[in-house]
Design a protein around this motif. Sequence first.
Motif, PDB file in Angstrom:
ATOM      1  N   ALA A 248       7.610  -3.483   9.032  1.00 15.77           N
ATOM      2  CA  ALA A 248       7.287  -2.434  10.920  1.00 15.77           C
ATOM      3  C   ALA A 248       6.144  -2.920  11.680  1.00 15.77           C
ATOM      4  O   ALA A 248       6.550  -3.078  12.935  1.00 15.77           O
ATOM      5  N   ALA A 249       5.030  -3.397  11.148  1.00 12.34           N
ATOM      6  CA  ALA A 249       4.326  -4.194  12.115  1.00 12.34           C
ATOM      7  C   ALA A 249       5.070  -4.898  12.866  1.00 12.34           C
ATOM      8  O   ALA A 249       4.829  -5.169  14.371  1.00 12.34           O
TER       9      ALA A 249
ATOM     10  N   TYR B  87       8.852   7.040   0.370  1.00  9.74           N
ATOM     11  CA  TYR B  87      10.172   6.399  -0.026  1.00  9.74           C
ATOM     12  C   TYR B  87       9.628   6.543  -1.501  1.00  9.74           C
ATOM     13  O   TYR B  87       8.762   6.584  -2.028  1.00  9.74           O
ATOM     14  N   GLU B  88      10.523   6.971  -2.369  1.00  8.36           N
ATOM     15  CA  GLU B  88      11.090   7.953  -3.231  1.00  8.36           C
ATOM     16  C   GLU B  88      10.444   6.628  -4.266  1.00  8.36           C
ATOM     17  O   GLU B  88       9.474   5.989  -5.391  1.00  8.36           O
ATOM     18  N   GLU B  89      10.920   5.225  -4.002  1.00  8.06           N
ATOM     19  CA  GLU B  89      10.190   3.866  -5.382  1.00  8.06           C
ATOM     20  C   GLU B  89      10.685   2.414  -3.813  1.00  8.06           C
ATOM     21  O   GLU B  89      11.218   2.893  -2.846  1.00  8.06           O
ATOM     22  N   THR B  90      10.063   1.572  -3.449  1.00  9.42           N
ATOM     23  CA  THR B  90      10.326   0.808  -2.861  1.00  9.42           C
ATOM     24  C   THR B  90       8.661  -0.955  -3.539  1.00  9.42           C
ATOM     25  O   THR B  90       8.168  -0.013  -4.967  1.00  9.42           O
ATOM     26  N   ASP B  91       9.089  -1.627  -3.056  1.00  3.97           N
ATOM     27  CA  ASP B  91       7.952  -2.878  -3.717  1.00  3.97           C
ATOM     28  C   ASP B  91       6.530  -2.980  -3.870  1.00  3.97           C
ATOM     29  O   ASP B  91       6.103  -2.378  -4.277  1.00  3.97           O
ATOM     30  N   SER B  92       6.432  -2.701  -2.290  1.00  3.25           N
ATOM     31  CA  SER B  92       5.471  -2.115  -2.210  1.00  3.25           C
ATOM     32  C   SER B  92       5.171  -1.922  -0.694  1.00  3.25           C
ATOM     33  O   SER B  92       5.704  -1.963   0.222  1.00  3.25           O
ATOM     34  N   THR B  93       4.417  -0.874  -0.671  1.00  2.00           N
ATOM     35  CA  THR B  93       3.779  -0.361   0.983  1.00  2.00           C
ATOM     36  C   THR B  93       3.471  -1.441   1.606  1.00  2.00           C
ATOM     37  O   THR B  93       3.412  -1.208   2.639  1.00  2.00           O
ATOM     38  N   ASN B  94       2.697  -1.535   1.675  1.00  2.00           N
ATOM     39  CA  ASN B  94       1.419  -2.961   1.735  1.00  2.00           C
ATOM     40  C   ASN B  94       2.872  -3.646   3.006  1.00  2.00           C
ATOM     41  O   ASN B  94       3.338  -4.037   3.996  1.00  2.00           O
ATOM     42  N   MET B  95       4.287  -4.022   1.956  1.00  2.00           N
ATOM     43  CA  MET B  95       5.447  -4.701   2.440  1.00  2.00           C
ATOM     44  C   MET B  95       5.795  -4.211   3.544  1.00  2.00           C
ATOM     45  O   MET B  95       6.045  -4.737   4.954  1.00  2.00           O
TER      46      MET B  95
ATOM     47  N   SER C 212       8.029  -5.609  13.926  1.00  2.00           N
ATOM     48  CA  SER C 212       8.915  -5.125  14.714  1.00  2.00           C
ATOM     49  C   SER C 212       8.420  -4.599  15.942  1.00  2.00           C
ATOM     50  O   SER C 212       9.081  -3.860  16.548  1.00  2.00           O
ATOM     51  N   GLY C 213       7.426  -4.166  16.472  1.00  2.00           N
ATOM     52  CA  GLY C 213       6.531  -3.514  17.197  1.00  2.00           C
ATOM     53  C   GLY C 213       6.197  -2.081  16.695  1.00  2.00           C
ATOM     54  O   GLY C 213       5.414  -1.397  17.490  1.00  2.00           O
ATOM     55  N   ALA C 214       5.871  -1.299  15.285  1.00  2.00           N
ATOM     56  CA  ALA C 214       4.830  -0.026  15.229  1.00  2.00           C
ATOM     57  C   ALA C 214       4.548  -0.227  15.500  1.00  2.00           C
ATOM     58  O   ALA C 214       3.254  -1.376  15.777  1.00  2.00           O
ATOM     59  N   GLY C 215       3.356   1.231  16.283  1.00  2.00           N
ATOM     60  CA  GLY C 215       2.074   1.118  16.327  1.00  2.00           C
ATOM     61  C   GLY C 215       1.312   1.607  15.767  1.00  2.00           C
ATOM     62  O   GLY C 215       1.906   1.455  14.455  1.00  2.00           O
ATOM     63  N   GLU C 216       0.199   1.894  16.391  1.00  2.00           N
ATOM     64  CA  GLU C 216      -1.178   1.681  15.089  1.00  2.00           C
ATOM     65  C   GLU C 216      -0.770   3.049  14.826  1.00  2.00           C
ATOM     66  O   GLU C 216      -0.741   4.213  15.605  1.00  2.00           O
ATOM     67  N   GLY C 217      -1.211   3.730  13.567  1.00  2.00           N
ATOM     68  CA  GLY C 217      -1.045   4.860  12.914  1.00  2.00           C
ATOM     69  C   GLY C 217      -0.212   5.202  11.437  1.00  2.00           C
ATOM     70  O   GLY C 217      -0.434   5.991  11.047  1.00  2.00           O
TER      71      GLY C 217
ATOM     72  N   ALA D 216      -6.776 -13.691  17.954  1.00  2.00           N
ATOM     73  CA  ALA D 216      -6.492 -12.137  18.531  1.00  2.00           C
ATOM     74  C   ALA D 216      -5.766 -11.595  17.244  1.00  2.00           C
ATOM     75  O   ALA D 216      -5.020 -12.038  16.186  1.00  2.00           O
ATOM     76  N   VAL D 217      -6.470 -10.178  16.985  1.00  2.00           N
ATOM     77  CA  VAL D 217      -6.248  -9.702  15.652  1.00  2.00           C
ATOM     78  C   VAL D 217      -4.290  -8.642  16.368  1.00  2.00           C
ATOM     79  O   VAL D 217      -4.887  -8.497  17.181  1.00  2.00           O
ATOM     80  N   ASP D 218      -3.361  -9.245  15.315  1.00  2.00           N
ATOM     81  CA  ASP D 218      -2.234  -8.758  15.808  1.00  2.00           C
ATOM     82  C   ASP D 218      -1.966  -7.344  15.124  1.00  2.00           C
ATOM     83  O   ASP D 218      -1.849  -5.744  15.786  1.00  2.00           O
ATOM     84  N   TYR D 219      -2.229  -7.199  13.885  1.00  2.00           N
ATOM     85  CA  TYR D 219      -2.499  -5.667  12.714  1.00  2.00           C
ATOM     86  C   TYR D 219      -3.421  -5.641  12.127  1.00  2.00           C
ATOM     87  O   TYR D 219      -2.905  -7.232  11.081  1.00  2.00           O
ATOM     88  N   VAL D 220      -3.714  -4.949  11.975  1.00  2.00           N
ATOM     89  CA  VAL D 220      -4.644  -5.186   9.944  1.00  2.00           C
ATOM     90  C   VAL D 220      -3.665  -3.926   9.521  1.00  2.00           C
ATOM     91  O   VAL D 220      -3.559  -2.967   9.987  1.00  2.00           O
ATOM     92  N   LEU D 221      -3.565  -3.687   8.362  1.00  2.00           N
ATOM     93  CA  LEU D 221      -2.998  -2.736   7.113  1.00  2.00           C
ATOM     94  C   LEU D 221      -4.166  -2.548   5.864  1.00  2.00           C
ATOM     95  O   LEU D 221      -4.206  -3.172   5.846  1.00  2.00           O
ATOM     96  N   ILE D 222      -4.343  -1.396   5.636  1.00  2.00           N
ATOM     97  CA  ILE D 222      -5.094  -1.264   4.479  1.00  2.00           C
ATOM     98  C   ILE D 222      -4.350  -0.372   3.453  1.00  2.00           C
ATOM     99  O   ILE D 222      -3.785   0.620   3.952  1.00  2.00           O
ATOM    100  N   GLY D 223      -3.950  -0.768   2.457  1.00  2.00           N
ATOM    101  CA  GLY D 223      -3.143   0.305   1.028  1.00  2.00           C
ATOM    102  C   GLY D 223      -4.346   0.582   0.162  1.00  2.00           C
ATOM    103  O   GLY D 223      -5.343  -0.302   0.114  1.00  2.00           O
ATOM    104  N   VAL D 224      -4.134   1.738  -0.107  1.00  2.00           N
ATOM    105  CA  VAL D 224      -4.508   2.033  -1.292  1.00  2.00           C
ATOM    106  C   VAL D 224      -3.665   3.625  -2.043  1.00  2.00           C
ATOM    107  O   VAL D 224      -2.534   3.819  -2.165  1.00  2.00           O
ATOM    108  N   GLY D 225      -4.532   2.235  -3.260  1.00  2.00           N
ATOM    109  CA  GLY D 225      -3.818   3.645  -5.142  1.00  2.00           C
ATOM    110  C   GLY D 225      -5.228   4.199  -5.586  1.00  2.00           C
ATOM    111  O   GLY D 225      -5.620   3.532  -5.644  1.00  2.00           O
ATOM    112  N   ILE D 226      -4.720   5.398  -5.464  1.00  2.00           N
ATOM    113  CA  ILE D 226      -5.327   6.588  -6.165  1.00  2.00           C
ATOM    114  C   ILE D 226      -4.578   6.411  -7.698  1.00  2.00           C
ATOM    115  O   ILE D 226      -3.452   7.280  -7.337  1.00  2.00           O
TER     116      ILE D 226
END
Length: 264
Positions: free
Chosen positions: A35-36, A22-30, A38-43, A136-146
Motif C-alpha cells: 500500500a505504501a 483481513y481474515e487471513e494474509t501472508d503478513s500485515t507488514n507485506m 502505491s501511495g497510501a498515506g500515513e495512518g 530521505a525516509v519514504d515510509y516506515v511501517l511498524i508491525g505489532v503482534g500481541i
Amino acid sequence: MKRGLISLLLCSDRFGRELVVYEETDSTNMRVKEAARSGAGEGLVVLAEQQTAGRGRRGRSWLSLPGENIYMTVLLRPDFLPDRAPMLTLLMACAVTRAVRRVCHVEVGIKWPNDLVIGGRKICGILTEMSVVQGAVDYVLIGVGINCNQREFPEELAEKATSIWLETGQAVPRETLVCRVLEEFEQLYIQFCKEQSLAFIKDEYEAALVNRGETVCVLEPGHEWKGTALGISKTGALIIKTDGGDLREVDSGEVSVRGVYGYI
C-alpha cells in the motif's frame, strides 16, 4: 476482528482512520508495504485474524493462529532523517505497554528493544521496517503482534512465550486493545516528531525495562560479551556497564541482547 467496532471505539485523529482487516494474509507488514508503494498515506492500519508468513526481528518466524491474537501494522510517513526511525520501535513498545495495562489490568515489562513480557515470558513482538529514497525516509511501517487469547503454545515456545489470557484468566477485548494501542502511539508519535528524541519517554521506558540492572549477554557477529544493563540513551541504545567498568551503548540494529541464564 470487527472493523466496524474498531472504527466506533477509536478515538484517534490519524492512526486507524483508514483501516483494512483481513481474515487471513501472508503478513500485515507485506500488505502495508504494498500500500505504501502505491501511495497510501500515513495512518493506514492493516489487521489480520491470521498470518501465514509473519516474522519477527532478524527474520524469526512468528506463530500465528486464527481469531486469538492481534496482528497489526501501521504506516508512517515521517519527516525526519532515517537514523531516527529505529527509535519508533521503542516508542511503540511504550504505547503497547500503556494500552495493555489500561485495558487488561496486568503488569507488563519491556525486554529491550522490541519485546513485551509478562512474568518473564513474551506476549508481544514489534518489527519496524523502513524505505529510504535518495537519503530521505519514504515510509516506515511498524508491525505489532500481541498474544491475547491464545491458550497453548508449542512445547519449544512454552517457556518463552505466553498470552494475556494465560496470565490473567480473562479474555482480551481485542478491538478495544487495538484502539488503545493506536491512541497511545499517536500521542507519543506526535511528540516524538517534534523532539526527534526519546528523552521525553526515557524514564517511562526504563521503569518498564526488565533488563535494567540485570546481567546481559551481548551477541555481536563473531563475538559475545557480558555486562550490566543500566538503561537507554535518548536515541534508544542500551547502555551497558562492562565487567571492566566501561560504559558502552549498543544499537538494536547491530546486536542482540539476551539474559545470561535465559530469555531475559
